[in-house]
Design a protein around this motif. Structure first.
Motif, PDB file in Angstrom:
ATOM      1  N   SER A 115      -1.649  25.598  14.598  1.00 18.97           N
ATOM      2  CA  SER A 115      -3.040  24.718  15.210  1.00 18.97           C
ATOM      3  C   SER A 115      -2.796  23.339  15.274  1.00 18.97           C
ATOM      4  N   SER A 116      -3.066  22.693  16.550  1.00 14.07           N
ATOM      5  CA  SER A 116      -3.015  21.289  16.657  1.00 14.07           C
ATOM      6  C   SER A 116      -3.991  20.505  15.889  1.00 14.07           C
ATOM      7  N   SER A 117      -4.874  20.956  15.738  1.00 18.24           N
ATOM      8  CA  SER A 117      -6.164  20.263  14.963  1.00 18.24           C
ATOM      9  C   SER A 117      -5.834  20.056  13.454  1.00 18.24           C
TER      10      SER A 117
ATOM     11  N   PRO B  80      -8.887  20.015  23.170  1.00 20.96           N
ATOM     12  CA  PRO B  80     -10.185  19.780  23.831  1.00 20.96           C
ATOM     13  C   PRO B  80     -11.324  19.634  22.601  1.00 20.96           C
ATOM     14  N   GLU B  81     -12.276  18.870  23.031  1.00 23.57           N
ATOM     15  CA  GLU B  81     -13.468  19.036  22.130  1.00 23.57           C
ATOM     16  C   GLU B  81     -14.210  20.219  22.032  1.00 23.57           C
ATOM     17  N   GLY B  82     -14.763  20.672  20.875  1.00 27.67           N
ATOM     18  CA  GLY B  82     -15.284  21.930  20.617  1.00 27.67           C
ATOM     19  C   GLY B  82     -14.706  22.791  19.428  1.00 27.67           C
ATOM     20  N   PRO B  83     -15.009  23.926  19.211  1.00 32.57           N
ATOM     21  CA  PRO B  83     -14.729  24.764  18.214  1.00 32.57           C
ATOM     22  C   PRO B  83     -13.194  25.171  18.163  1.00 32.57           C
ATOM     23  N   VAL B  84     -12.536  25.168  19.316  1.00 34.54           N
ATOM     24  CA  VAL B  84     -11.166  25.552  19.483  1.00 34.54           C
ATOM     25  C   VAL B  84     -10.216  24.650  18.889  1.00 34.54           C
TER      26      VAL B  84
END
Length: 463
Positions: free
Chosen positions: A261-263, A330-334
């Protein structure tokens, strides 16, 4: 009897008025006699005309008139209007001389000529020599002149890399001490300044933080094969969990599901930058102030030096299977997406092409980057979109010599407008990727408006 008294009254009125008018006439004669001496020739002429008009009015008033003749009354009235018009149209006399000027002789001695500090002036009768108008510069000349104004100041070009490398070294040492089990690669600098393509100011730089992954435990999944269906992003999947269970890789701690996970990685590093590193002490050692940006999805540091303000962005990067992937989801839940970067390939290709034909691709890119940097509505066009478009045109247009810079500049503007109208700019290295996919419709409209006007008047972008 009535006629008598009426005739007597007329004689008395005529006699009284006549004596007064005779007195005025003598005054006028004296004035006219001395006017030339006092007022000069032009003043005397003006006074004579005015006096003549007044005397005509007086003569008309004193002369007997036929009261029963309406034509005579009308003629007298018309003569009066003419006389008044004569007085009104009389030119104004010259400015009255001062008393001290009257004592000067008519032919005053020549005075020494004082040179005019503004330079010699042409005589009144001489023909005026008009200065030749400035020559209009061609677009080619304007572009070359403009490009000379885009250079980064020398002190910034030398100070910024030095300051960034010092911060990079401090951060590298801290990461090794904080996470000795994580195989981070060597931090390195990246960005337009290091590539020789920076313009106007060296105000930002990237710190690339490599993650060293075991290719036997991780593999890449194209974004087209995932739920996002976006070829610009990739996923990094953990493989062979049956033989190599969770925990065999030091990067397993950043997994979500079976994907790196990058996040999660960015959140860990963000906490590190904000709360764990003593930036005031490091800044004092380096002679600057360093502040991590708290309210940002990016890993950012703001550096304030006496001579420059610098923004540093930390980018975790994975290099596998000839791909360069950045931890920029990207922006969002991903959470598990990694952005494919072509920056290194773009610069290498541009340099190769320019070296092969002595072309001006990089010069054209620098000029366009400067335009986008100065135009707020064109900020998102700077960087990769311009590079990819120039590379695409290089495949169809062979003449990239510096002498053709204006033609190529105009061509890039036209192609940009066409791409904005379609809302599509294909990636040079992967045509499936649309580099405009992240732009809003309003942003595309604003960019198109600015560039559409610039097609007919490209000079407006250089102001």
């Amino acid at each position: 009897m009535a006629a008598f008294w009426q005739q007597r009254g007329r004689r008395q009125e005529s006699g009284g008025l006549g004596s007064v008018l005779d007195g005025l006439g003598s005054v006028f004669d004296v004035l006219l006699a001395n006017a030339r001496l006092v007022l000069g020739v032009s003043g005397a002429a003006v006074l004579a005309i005015a006096t003549l008009a007044v005397k005509r009015l007086i003569d008309r008033a004193t002369s007997p008139r036929d009261e029963g003749d309406p034509k005579a009354e009308q003629k007298s009235l018309e003569d009066s209007w003419q006389d008044l018009a004569l007085i009104k149209t009389t030119p104004k006399p010259a400015k009255k001389q001062r008393r001290e000027d009257l004592s000067e002789p008519l032919l005053s001695p020549a005075r020494p000529v004082v040179p005019d500090p503004r330079g010699p002036s042409a005589p009144l009768g001489a023909p005026q020599v008009q200065s030749s108008p400035l020559r209009c510069l061609t677009l080619q000349e304007k572009l070359l002149s403009h490009s000379s104004q885009l250079a980064v100041p020398e002190f910034q070009a030398s100070l910024v890399p030095q300051l960034a490398r010092s911060i990079c070294s401090q951060l590298q040492n801290f990461l090794r001490s904080k996470f000795p089990e994580l195989p981070f690669g060597r931090l390195s600098l990246s960005g337009a300044l290091l590539d020789g393509l920076e313009v106007l100011a060296a105000d930002h730089v990237h710190l690339m933080l490599p993650l060293l992954l075991d290719s036997g435990l991780w593999s890449l999944i194209p974004g087209e094969d995932t739920v996002v269906r976006n070829p610009q992003y990739w996923m990094i999947k953990r493989i062979d969990l049956g033989y190599f269970p969770r925990g065999c890789s030091p990067w397993d701690r950043f997994m979500v599901g079976r994907y790196l996970s990058s996040s999660v990685l960015n959140e860990t590093l963000h906490k590190l930058l904000v709360a764990s590193i003593n930036w005031p002490a490091i800044g004092g050692l380096l002679g600057c102030a360093i502040h991590p940006v708290v309210a940002s999805r990016e890993l950012k540091l703001e550096v304030k030096h006496d001579q420059v303000d610098l923004s540093i962005t930390l980018l975790p990067v994975v290099e596998m299977e000839d791909k360069v992937l950045l931890a920029v989801p990207p922006e969002g839940p991903v959470e598990n997406l990694w952005l494919e970067s072509f920056s290194r390939a773009e610069v290498l290709r541009l340099k190769e092409l320019d070296a092969a034909d002595s072309g001006a691709r990089q010069l054209c890119l620098r000029i366009l980057s400067g335009v986008c940097k100065r135009q707020p509505r064109l900020h998102k066009l700077g960087g990769s979109p311009l590079s990819h478009l120039i590379l695409q045109l290089s495949d169809t247009t062979s003449d990239w010599a510096q002498e053709s810079l204006a033609d190529r500049f105009q061509q890039v503007l036209e192609e940009l407008v066409v791409s904005l109208e379609k809302g599509v700019l294909p990636c040079y290295f992967n045509p499936k990727i649309n580099l405009f996919s992240g732009l809003l419709e309003e942003e595309i409209d604003e960019m198109g408006f600015v560039l559409y006007r610039a097609i007919t008047e490209p000079e407006v972008l250089l102001k």
